[in-house]
Design an enzyme around this catalytic site. Sequence first.
Site, PDB file in Angstrom:
ATOM      1  N   CYS A   1      24.527   7.001 -41.841  1.00 48.61           N
ATOM      2  CA  CYS A   1      25.262   8.266 -41.761  1.00 48.61           C
ATOM      3  C   CYS A   1      26.560   8.201 -42.577  1.00 48.61           C
ATOM      4  O   CYS A   1      27.465   7.447 -42.240  1.00 48.61           O
ATOM      5  CB  CYS A   1      25.548   8.555 -40.280  1.00 48.61           C
ATOM      6  SG  CYS A   1      26.727   9.887 -39.992  1.00 48.61           S
TER       7      CYS A   1
ATOM      8  N   CYS B   1      29.738   9.102 -40.697  1.00 48.32           N
ATOM      9  CA  CYS B   1      30.043   8.010 -39.745  1.00 48.32           C
ATOM     10  C   CYS B   1      30.804   6.901 -40.457  1.00 48.32           C
ATOM     11  O   CYS B   1      31.769   6.341 -39.918  1.00 48.32           O
ATOM     12  CB  CYS B   1      28.757   7.438 -39.146  1.00 48.32           C
ATOM     13  SG  CYS B   1      27.797   8.617 -38.175  1.00 48.32           S
TER      14      CYS B   1
END
Length: 103
Positions: free
Chosen positions: A31, A34
Site C-alpha cells: 500500500c 501506508c
Amino acid sequence: MKITEITARNLEAEVMQCKKPVLIDFWAPWCGPCRMIAPIMEEIAGEHPEIKVCKVNVDNEPELSAMFRITSIPAIFAVKEGRIVDFAVGARPKEKILELLDK
C-alpha cells in the site's frame, strides 16, 4: 519508543488493557499511502512516549481486519481505555493523526 506489532493474540494485552492512549495503524506492505505515513507513525512513537503506537499488517491479520471492519487502508484507530474513540482512513499529516486522540 518503538512501534508494537499487533496480532489477534496480543490485541487484548497490548491495546485494550493499555493505560496509555493507543494509535493503531492498519497497513499492508503493498500500500503506497501506508508507506507514506509509516515515517509519521515512527515520529509519533519517538516524540510522544505518552502514546502507544501500534501496527497491524492486514495481510497477516484478517481476523483483526474483520473485527475493526477495515475496508480501506491505511486506517488509523485511536483507542483510550479499551474503547475506540476515533478513526481515519487514508494518509494524513501528523497533526491530523494526533487529533484522533483528542476525543
